[in-house]
Design a protein around this motif. Structure first.
Motif, PDB file in Angstrom:
ATOM      1  N   TYR A 299       0.713  -1.210  -0.095  1.00  0.00           N
ATOM      2  CA  TYR A 299       0.334   0.023   0.102  1.00  0.00           C
ATOM      3  C   TYR A 299       0.975   1.302  -0.187  1.00  0.00           C
ATOM      4  O   TYR A 299       1.376   1.543   0.836  1.00  0.00           O
ATOM      5  CB  TYR A 299      -0.886  -0.054   1.118  1.00  0.00           C
TER       6      TYR A 299
ATOM      7  N   LYS B 195       4.203  11.729   3.863  1.00  0.00           N
ATOM      8  CA  LYS B 195       5.139  12.189   5.093  1.00  0.00           C
ATOM      9  C   LYS B 195       4.701  11.693   6.191  1.00  0.00           C
ATOM     10  O   LYS B 195       5.457  11.425   7.231  1.00  0.00           O
ATOM     11  CB  LYS B 195       5.035  13.549   4.886  1.00  0.00           C
ATOM     12  N   GLN B 196       3.578  11.457   6.549  1.00  0.00           N
ATOM     13  CA  GLN B 196       2.887  10.731   7.764  1.00  0.00           C
ATOM     14  C   GLN B 196       2.996   9.441   7.830  1.00  0.00           C
ATOM     15  O   GLN B 196       2.986   8.947   8.841  1.00  0.00           O
ATOM     16  CB  GLN B 196       1.360  11.486   8.134  1.00  0.00           C
ATOM     17  N   GLU B 197       2.543   8.840   6.699  1.00  0.00           N
ATOM     18  CA  GLU B 197       2.331   7.380   6.780  1.00  0.00           C
ATOM     19  C   GLU B 197       3.285   6.617   5.807  1.00  0.00           C
ATOM     20  O   GLU B 197       3.550   5.434   5.872  1.00  0.00           O
ATOM     21  CB  GLU B 197       0.923   7.007   6.170  1.00  0.00           C
ATOM     22  N   GLY B 198       3.967   7.428   4.932  1.00  0.00           N
ATOM     23  CA  GLY B 198       4.621   6.546   3.711  1.00  0.00           C
ATOM     24  C   GLY B 198       6.017   6.433   4.353  1.00  0.00           C
ATOM     25  O   GLY B 198       6.642   5.333   4.070  1.00  0.00           O
ATOM     26  N   LEU B 199       6.719   7.363   4.548  1.00  0.00           N
ATOM     27  CA  LEU B 199       8.292   7.294   4.840  1.00  0.00           C
ATOM     28  C   LEU B 199       8.599   7.876   6.407  1.00  0.00           C
ATOM     29  O   LEU B 199       7.808   8.374   6.917  1.00  0.00           O
ATOM     30  CB  LEU B 199       8.715   8.749   3.798  1.00  0.00           C
ATOM     31  N   ILE B 200       9.802   7.606   6.588  1.00  0.00           N
ATOM     32  CA  ILE B 200      10.433   8.111   7.713  1.00  0.00           C
ATOM     33  C   ILE B 200      11.452   9.119   7.455  1.00  0.00           C
ATOM     34  O   ILE B 200      12.407   9.062   7.029  1.00  0.00           O
ATOM     35  CB  ILE B 200      11.177   6.859   8.627  1.00  0.00           C
TER      36      ILE B 200
ATOM     37  N   LEU C 199      13.455  11.279   8.499  1.00  0.00           N
ATOM     38  CA  LEU C 199      14.806  11.566   9.193  1.00  0.00           C
ATOM     39  C   LEU C 199      15.647  10.217   8.847  1.00  0.00           C
ATOM     40  O   LEU C 199      16.912  10.097   9.549  1.00  0.00           O
ATOM     41  CB  LEU C 199      14.808  12.057  10.596  1.00  0.00           C
ATOM     42  N   HIS C 200      15.285   9.310   8.188  1.00  0.00           N
ATOM     43  CA  HIS C 200      16.108   8.280   7.806  1.00  0.00           C
ATOM     44  C   HIS C 200      16.474   8.199   6.250  1.00  0.00           C
ATOM     45  O   HIS C 200      15.750   8.924   5.702  1.00  0.00           O
ATOM     46  CB  HIS C 200      15.329   6.771   8.181  1.00  0.00           C
TER      47      HIS C 200
END
Lengths: 517, 328
Positions: free
Chosen positions: A335, A341-346, A348-349
């Motif tokens: 999915y 930004k909120q749900e897809g990725l981290i 600061l990684h």
């Protein structure tokens, strides 16, 4: 209709990785209703945030009633007489309706809040909207539609000379819209300058005097009288179709067996009787207005929300998806979230870690230890395949542009070898070039044998990409249309579908809508 | 890896400025205070370091998952008195007592994590309550009276040397290496960092947030318990007050070392360098005959300075990126 109530000249705003606005002009006159249009990510919200003091423009100027201003906080904008209804909810849930409405200007007696007076004033503004709710009720007890109206009442109570409304009709019903429009016309008659942002063109043509359209952070047009435009021309300005949804090559569809099927599925989120079939190699579009339950359905499918009834089949096999891990590892369902930004990725990684997050469980042998090199080797081909533009795999994704971030959030599912991919609003906030690339990518993935469910609110994108369009409304499926790739025809049929359901289902602004409350 | 690789890595590392300051402090202290570089003084510092480094790591692991463990000191104290009590009262041999102590540390940490993960209550509140629970158990068992008679073998091992190298140098080095391997080189560790970095994204990528939270707290409990046992060996008595003054340095070290309190980013090396810096600060103030009551004051100033520096670096890095985007 002489003086500019609000004048924005050559506003430019840059965020790390993306130029959100470039030299944008906007002029609002007293006594007019001015439409601000544009696709998602075109820069409307950024522009509004500049005018309301949330952001400062990097370049350009803002003036109110002829004098130049430099807002450093929303309070400054408020003091300058600008009232706003933001697109996002800005109510304090546990506060009462009256407290929320009057929060900027609480009436006091002996330096204590005068609740009686507060309720009386709040009631007055609710009355202006024909809204009969008790001002003492906490707002989290209201329906979504009522909350939206409370926000409008708050903006009205400030008696601003400039009123900005960002998608004020997104979740309210016909009757309420009519009351709101009558009121806006009255305010216009009193000389208030009104900016009206909406996705619904019918409303714009019904209500507005002039139109400013943004596309990819630039003016597609500025302050054009509504009489000089028709819907087709507005859409052309918004999507810039000649260059935007232009050539992405040919679709070589080879549709195979049914890969994924829902039979009579209901969910804890409120879906009822969902039937959906997706074949190998097929792109099925899932269309619906905001709140139709599309993303929620996607989340139920991948095990992030509870499925309460019906049957799910993957490649003909009865599937029980227990959780996201199960969906990914056992059933190969991925999915790509609408909200990267909120749900897809981290953020600061690094690119490497964000892509490899779905494959860590395959790396490492002894004590599950693995090295950075093993991680790189596992994902580099996918990062290259998607042409992610990054100085290195170690770069934090926060520093990438929106388009490249989106590529990373797709890459992680490719790395996970997902065979069923739900792609939710893949091109929101993404520049035109990358958009074309992502469009082609959706087809490529299907042509390589994936079954794809495409969720998008951008109708033009839907008509461009989908083989079949499934229409949702109020957490149900209400239509299933073969795509003819003819925008006019398809948009008419899809809207017809939604409109027809209006009559059949009736105005169900009850149960599902309350979910958001 | 050539020397130029290594030097480039050292210069670009986030903890480089911190290490620079630490080195500078060491040089400055050895010039100003002749007593600083004596073997005795170095050993005293190492003894403090052996405890501080371990409980700082205990806090760091929980920060990595985006939470706080206010109970590190309480767990350390409880394990310390159980460890000492078992040996003094029941004559349990040291290795067995250590195993049981470790088990208690793991259990208490796990309990913290499980309560947080299954109740959904904020970790701050849960560990605050558990701080009181574990401290209360500690005082209930000991009635505030220390266990004085620790086995000689424990104390000898703690203060022993292999050639010129003190045994206790091994403690911070091994603890840091293990925690580093765990967090950055295993699935479970990566899951913890991902959960701290963005819980929603982690969950939608198939990571169990619940499991990550519980695991982080369990590892934290194990480390805190171990720190408690090291403290017993250091003091030669199992005092009920072990751990009461750990809270501030346990946060100070990871934060000075570059950790982001909202989770997802921690630095093992940064934390360890920060621990050295904190120990140096205390030692330096002592050598300078500063009133020891002011140590806290200077520690606070150090934390503020370090955090402001990190913030300044992050903001200027952002500006550089934005400018580059602008130019392109």
């Amino acid at each position: 209709m002489t003086a500019s109530a609000l004048l924005v000249e050559k506003a430019t705003k840059i965020f790390p990785g993306v130029k959100a606005l470039a030299n944008v002009d906007l002029e609002l006159k007293s006594g007019e209703i001015h439409a601000l249009l544009g696709e998602n990510g075109a820069g409307k919200s950024t522009l509004i945030k500049i005018v309301t003091g949330v952001y400062r423009p990097d370049e350009g100027s803002v003036s109110v009633m002829g004098s130049s201003v430099d807002f450093s906080s929303p309070r400054d904008a408020f003091a300058a007489g600008i009232g706003v209804v933001h697109q996002e909810r800005n109510l304090i849930p546990r506060y009462s309706v009256a407290e929320n409405i009057m929060i900027e200007q609480l009436p006091t007696k002996w330096r204590l809040i005068d609740r009686g007076e507060m309720n009386r004033q709040a009631k007055h503004w609710l009355g202006a909207l024909d809204l009969n709710i008790d001002p003492d009720v906490p707002v989290n007890r209201l329906s979504v539609a009522q909350m939206q109206l409370v926000e409008i009442a708050r903006a009205l109570s400030q008696q601003s000379r400039i009123l900005l409304l960002d998608e004020p009709t997104a979740s309210i019903t016909e009757n309420e819209i009519k009351v709101l429009f009558d009121l806006l016309r009255r305010l216009k008659g009193d000389g208030v300058a009104i900016l009206f942002v909406s996705h619904k063109l019918e409303e714009v043509f019904e209500l507005c005097d002039r139109v400013t359209i943004l596309r990819d952070g630039r003016n597609a047009c500025a302050g054009v009288p509504i009489e000089d435009l028709d819907k087709q021309r507005v859409v052309a300005h918004m999507v810039g179709r000649e260059d935007a949804l232009g050539d992405i090559g040919e679709r070589h569809a080879s549709i195979g067996k049914v890969m994924f099927e829902l039979k009579g599925v209901s969910t804890a989120a409120g879906h009822q009787d969902i039937d959906l079939k997706v074949h190998k190699g097929e792109v099925v579009g899932l269309y619906g207005l905001v709140g139709a339950g599309r993303s929620e359905l996607a989340k139920a499918v991948i095990g992030a929300e509870r499925v309460t009834g019906g049957e799910v089949f993957v490649s003909g096999e009865r599937a029980t998806v227990r959780n996201v891990q199960d969906a990914l590892r056992r059933w190969r369902i991925g999915y790509v979230s609408e909200d990267r930004k909120q749900e897809g990725l981290i953020l600061l990684h690094s690119v490497a870690k964000n892509t490899a997050i779905t494959v860590w469980h395959r790396l490492g042998k002894f004590l599950n230890l693995f090295s950075d090199r093993q991680e790189r080797d596992a994902i580099i081909s996918f990062v290259q395949k998607l042409d992610v533009r990054t100085p290195s795999l170690e770069q934090d994704v926060a520093n990438l542009s929106g388009g490249n971030q989106q590529k990373v959030s797709v890459a992680k599912w490719l790395a996970a070898e997902a065979e069923i991919l739900i792609v939710d609003e893949p091109t929101v906030g993404i520049d035109i070039r990358t958009k074309g690339y992502l469009h082609r990518l959706v087809w490529d993935l299907a042509e390589q044998g994936a079954a794809i469910v495409l969720i998008t609110s951008d109708l033009a994108e839907m008509v461009l990409l989908a083989d079949r369009v499934v229409v949702m409304r109020d957490f149900r499926i209400i239509g299933n249309l073969q795509n003819t790739y003819n925008y006019e025809q398809m948009s008419r049929r899809i809207m017809g579908c939604i409109h027809e359901a209006d009559v059949v289902v009736g105005r169900a602004d009850g149960a599902p809508a309350l979910k958001g409350a | 890896m050539t020397w130029s690789h290594v030097s480039r890595y050292l210069i670009r590392a986030e903890w480089a400025p911190l290490a620079g300051i630490t080195l500078f402090s060491i040089v400055a202290l050895s010039l100003i205070a002749p007593a600083f570089l004596t073997e005795y003084n170095l050993f005293v510092m190492l003894r403090i370091l052996s405890v501080t480094s371990v409980f700082a790591l205990a806090q760091m692991v929980v920060i990595a998952v985006g939470q706080m463990n206010l109970a590190v000191g309480a767990i350390g104290g409880l394990v310390a008195i159980l460890f000492g009590g078992m040996m003094e009262v029941y004559g349990v041999p040291v290795p067995l007592a250590m195993l049981i102590g470790a088990a208690v540390g793991i259990l208490t940490g796990w309990l913290n994590g499980a309560i947080i993960a299954y109740s959904g209550i904020n970790g701050f509140v849960v560990t605050l309550a558990m701080l009181s629970v574990y401290t209360g158990l500690n005082y209930g068992i000991t009635e505030s009276i220390p266990f004085y008679n620790m086995p000689q073998v424990l104390l000898d091992t703690y203060d022993g040397k292999i050639g010129p190298v003190p045994n206790i140098l091994v403690i911070p080095l091994v603890a840091a290496a293990l925690v580093g391997l765990f967090l950055f080189r295993t699935r479970a560790g990566r899951y913890i960092l991902a959960t701290g970095g963005n819980p929603s994204a982690a969950a939608l990528s198939g990571i169990s947030i619940r499991r990550s939270v519980i695991l982080a707290h369990t590892v934290s409990g194990a480390l805190a318990g171990f720190a408690g046992m090291v403290a017993v060996a250091r003091l030669g008595t199992a005092e009920p007050t072990i751990g009461v003054d750990w809270l501030l340095p346990s946060f100070a070290a990871p934060v000075i070392g570059g950790a982001i309190l909202s989770g997802g980013r921690v630095s093992v090396i940064g934390t360890m360098v920060a621990v050295v810096l904190i120990v140096l600060l205390e030692n330096g103030l002592l050598l300078a005959r500063t009133d020891p009551y002011y140590v806290q004051f200077f520690l606070g100033v150090l934390i503020l300075a370090a955090v402001m520096f990190n913030r300044w670096r992050a903001v200027s890095a952002e500006k550089v990126t934005a400018a580059r985007e602008n130019a392109s």
